[in-house]
Design a protein around this motif. Structure first.
Motif, PDB file in Angstrom:
ATOM      1  N   UNK A  18     -27.000  13.058 100.066  1.00  0.00           N
ATOM      2  CA  UNK A  18     -27.909  12.001  99.744  1.00  0.00           C
ATOM      3  C   UNK A  18     -27.388  11.160  98.802  1.00  0.00           C
ATOM      4  N   UNK A  19     -26.464  11.530  97.685  1.00  0.00           N
ATOM      5  CA  UNK A  19     -26.187  10.834  96.985  1.00  0.00           C
ATOM      6  C   UNK A  19     -25.262   9.384  97.501  1.00  0.00           C
ATOM      7  N   UNK A  20     -24.386   9.965  98.366  1.00  0.00           N
ATOM      8  CA  UNK A  20     -23.366   9.279  99.191  1.00  0.00           C
ATOM      9  C   UNK A  20     -24.368   8.232  99.864  1.00  0.00           C
ATOM     10  N   UNK A  21     -25.179   8.680 100.520  1.00  0.00           N
ATOM     11  CA  UNK A  21     -26.323   7.718 101.474  1.00  0.00           C
ATOM     12  C   UNK A  21     -26.824   6.849 100.513  1.00  0.00           C
ATOM     13  N   UNK A  22     -27.096   7.002  99.403  1.00  0.00           N
ATOM     14  CA  UNK A  22     -27.733   6.037  98.503  1.00  0.00           C
ATOM     15  C   UNK A  22     -27.118   5.725  97.385  1.00  0.00           C
ATOM     16  N   UNK A  23     -25.584   5.580  97.577  1.00  0.00           N
ATOM     17  CA  UNK A  23     -24.895   5.512  96.404  1.00  0.00           C
ATOM     18  C   UNK A  23     -24.980   3.902  95.699  1.00  0.00           C
ATOM     19  N   UNK A  30     -27.565   1.781  96.033  1.00  0.00           N
ATOM     20  CA  UNK A  30     -28.748   1.418  95.402  1.00  0.00           C
ATOM     21  C   UNK A  30     -29.223   2.256  94.181  1.00  0.00           C
ATOM     22  N   UNK A  31     -28.655   3.454  94.313  1.00  0.00           N
ATOM     23  CA  UNK A  31     -28.541   4.479  92.884  1.00  0.00           C
ATOM     24  C   UNK A  31     -27.894   4.015  91.854  1.00  0.00           C
ATOM     25  N   UNK A  32     -26.505   3.530  92.256  1.00  0.00           N
ATOM     26  CA  UNK A  32     -25.689   2.670  91.294  1.00  0.00           C
ATOM     27  C   UNK A  32     -26.330   1.531  90.606  1.00  0.00           C
ATOM     28  N   UNK A  33     -26.925   0.546  91.382  1.00  0.00           N
ATOM     29  CA  UNK A  33     -27.634  -0.526  90.920  1.00  0.00           C
ATOM     30  C   UNK A  33     -28.790   0.029  90.133  1.00  0.00           C
ATOM     31  N   UNK A  34     -29.601   0.907  90.366  1.00  0.00           N
ATOM     32  CA  UNK A  34     -30.626   1.174  89.660  1.00  0.00           C
ATOM     33  C   UNK A  34     -30.234   1.680  88.251  1.00  0.00           C
ATOM     34  N   UNK A  35     -28.971   2.503  88.235  1.00  0.00           N
ATOM     35  CA  UNK A  35     -28.587   2.930  87.022  1.00  0.00           C
ATOM     36  C   UNK A  35     -27.675   2.147  86.276  1.00  0.00           C
ATOM     37  N   UNK A  36     -27.228   0.813  86.807  1.00  0.00           N
ATOM     38  CA  UNK A  36     -26.074   0.006  86.407  1.00  0.00           C
ATOM     39  C   UNK A  36     -24.934   0.676  85.978  1.00  0.00           C
ATOM     40  N   UNK A  37     -24.464   1.735  86.885  1.00  0.00           N
ATOM     41  CA  UNK A  37     -23.253   2.642  86.569  1.00  0.00           C
ATOM     42  C   UNK A  37     -23.143   3.101  87.970  1.00  0.00           C
ATOM     43  N   UNK A  55     -22.505  11.191  87.818  1.00  0.00           N
ATOM     44  CA  UNK A  55     -23.786  11.475  87.303  1.00  0.00           C
ATOM     45  C   UNK A  55     -24.825  10.537  87.457  1.00  0.00           C
ATOM     46  N   UNK A  56     -24.480   9.125  87.256  1.00  0.00           N
ATOM     47  CA  UNK A  56     -25.407   7.964  87.284  1.00  0.00           C
ATOM     48  C   UNK A  56     -26.031   7.781  88.874  1.00  0.00           C
ATOM     49  N   UNK A  57     -25.025   8.059  90.000  1.00  0.00           N
ATOM     50  CA  UNK A  57     -25.450   8.061  91.156  1.00  0.00           C
ATOM     51  C   UNK A  57     -26.466   8.980  91.690  1.00  0.00           C
ATOM     52  N   UNK A  58     -25.953  10.288  91.112  1.00  0.00           N
ATOM     53  CA  UNK A  58     -27.141  11.550  91.342  1.00  0.00           C
ATOM     54  C   UNK A  58     -28.455  11.281  90.652  1.00  0.00           C
ATOM     55  N   UNK A  59     -28.299  10.525  89.545  1.00  0.00           N
ATOM     56  CA  UNK A  59     -29.761  10.467  88.818  1.00  0.00           C
ATOM     57  C   UNK A  59     -30.519   9.538  89.689  1.00  0.00           C
ATOM     58  N   UNK A  81     -27.004  -3.835  98.733  1.00  0.00           N
ATOM     59  CA  UNK A  81     -27.669  -2.815  97.846  1.00  0.00           C
ATOM     60  C   UNK A  81     -28.822  -2.470  98.246  1.00  0.00           C
ATOM     61  N   UNK A  82     -29.641  -2.952  98.583  1.00  0.00           N
ATOM     62  CA  UNK A  82     -30.869  -2.439  99.437  1.00  0.00           C
ATOM     63  C   UNK A  82     -30.804  -1.536 100.700  1.00  0.00           C
ATOM     64  N   UNK A  83     -29.602  -1.801 101.418  1.00  0.00           N
ATOM     65  CA  UNK A  83     -29.266  -1.427 102.631  1.00  0.00           C
ATOM     66  C   UNK A  83     -28.181  -0.284 102.413  1.00  0.00           C
TER      67      UNK A  83
END
Length: 431
Positions: free
Chosen positions: A52-57, A59-66, A70-74, A121-123
């Protein structure tokens, strides 16, 4: 393991993947071997978090600015799992085996409701593919990318040489099996994001050869080829034999299928699968260095199926780490290979026969462009209109055509539109 400990493990696995640029299954296997105390449920849950972290890598990185693990999991917990800040703080409490507590910056990022506007990023797809996906999907490419970032269901194909779909549905009722919407031989089992896939390969239906694991899109690609009993068929890129088995069932074990592949290693599993399925009309032509194992079939084939080597973009739901490992050089290499195998098919098909070209890609470079280039090189062929190709689906053809994307070169299935993996299918008839 506690939920928090599983999160710590997922972060460690993601760090290993990033540091060593290795496939996720390899990293997960090594983690399991090094942590034998983890039960099967723990390993499945950790794998779910990693995938799931790799699927949303993106957008997750964009949200966390990192983009650190750890940031991608968050970010994934917020965007994919839908956890609120309080729930995430409970998991990241700094206790034994738990991830460290949230920093003020992480807490602020998780509270931000702003969604990314950039399509890649959104996709959740690599930025270098944005122009290629825009060619096909235009302003809808982010939506198509998001559908590719969802977890895929478990699809099975009923082996109609041995059983009916109703019989299989009854035997797998305990797994929540239901019919797939398009394939008349398809069975679907939905799997929750944090659950492991059921062990269908241990089910009596699998051991007896009544079912095969095969995405509905792959089933449809074989069905749309229109193989008929009594025909002479060549499966030019047979690999493990998934589509070969589907063709044999469509032909009711009558006629002849010649299955081969340039890579002898990919062809190895086909023998056991043919035996289990009760298939009797397949000859496996194992490649030999310096020999043309299809030389005696020149101009004889009613159908040549090309399940072409490709970037695999359409399978990202099942292989989310692959989308971050694919590179422009790989695309260029696949395009060259596809043109070569298309040209090889020309000498095998008889007048009035057909070549069916299939990829699990969404890119025009691997799909429409390949067909256009082939027609320019071989003017004795013409594209069979997608509406005619879809006729193999019977009374579902019209609805399927409305769901899929059609072009002058072929038709395209996507998770967003057809609920399948992404597949392109084109039929070329020799005039």
């Amino acid at each position: 393991m506690t939920p928090a400990a599983r999160l710590s493990a997922a972060i460690d696995v993601l760090a290993d993947i990033a540091a060593r640029r290795r496939p996720a299954p390899d990293a997960l296997k090594d983690w399991g071997l090094a942590h034998r105390f983890a039960g099967s449920g723990d390993r499945a849950a950790i794998a779910g978090l990693v995938y799931d972290s790799l699927r949303r890598k993106a957008s997750a990185a964009h949200l966390m600015a990192d983009d650190a693990p750890r940031a991608v999991v968050l970010g994934m917990l917020r965007l994919a799992r839908g956890l609120d800040l309080a729930a995430i703080e409970t998991l990241f409490d700094g206790g034994r085996f738990s991830p460290a507590p949230l920093t003020p910056a992480e807490r602020a990022a998780l509270e931000d409701e702003t969604l990314a506007s950039a399509p890649h990023v959104a996709g959740d797809f690599p930025e270098w593919l944005d122009a290629s996906l825009a060619r096909v999907f235009g302003e809808e490419r982010a939506e198509e990318g998001r559908a590719l970032a969802d977890r895929a269901p478990l699809d099975l194909r009923v082996n109609t040489l041995k059983a009916s779909r109703d019989k299989v549905l009854a035997s797998l009722a305990h797994l929540g099996a239901e019919p797939t919407p398009w394939s008349p031989a398809g069975v679907r089992i939905f799997v929750a994001a944090d659950a492991k896939s059921p062990p269908v390969q241990s089910e009596p239906a699998f051991l007896k050869g009544l079912i095969e694991i095969q995405d509905e899109g792959s089933q449809l690609a074989a069905l749309l080829a229109g193989a008929k009993p009594g025909e002479q068929v060549i499966d030019l890129c047979a690999g493990g034999g998934g589509k070969t088995l589907a063709l044999a069932a469509a032909m009711e074990n009558h006629g002849q299928i010649f299955a081969t592949d340039l890579d002898i290693r990919r062809l190895a599993p086909i023998h056991a699968r043919l035996e289990r399925a009760g298939v009797r009309n397949v000859q496996v032509r194992t490649p030999r260095k310096g020999a043309d194992v299809l030389a005696d079939l020149s101009g004889r084939a009613d159908l040549v199926l090309i399940d072409a080597p490709c970037t695999g973009i359409g399978t990202w739901r099942r292989n989310p780490d692959a989308k971050w490992r694919v590179r422009p050089g790989a695309l260029a290499e696949r395009v060259t290979q596809q043109a070569t195998v298309l040209d090889r098919a020309v000498g095998l098909v008889k007048p009035g026969g057909r070549i069916v070209y299939v990829t699990c890609s969404l890119l025009a470079e691997e799909n429409a462009d390949q067909i256009s280039g082939f027609l320019a090189r071989h003017p004795g062929f013409a594209v069979v209109p997608p509406a005619d190709v879809a006729g193999a689906l019977g009374d579902r053809a019209e609805e399927f055509l409305a769901a899929s994307r059609q072009s002058a070169e072929g038709l395209l299935m996507t998770p967003r539109r057809t609920g399948t993996d992404g597949f392109f299918v084109a039929m070329l008839r020799r005039e």
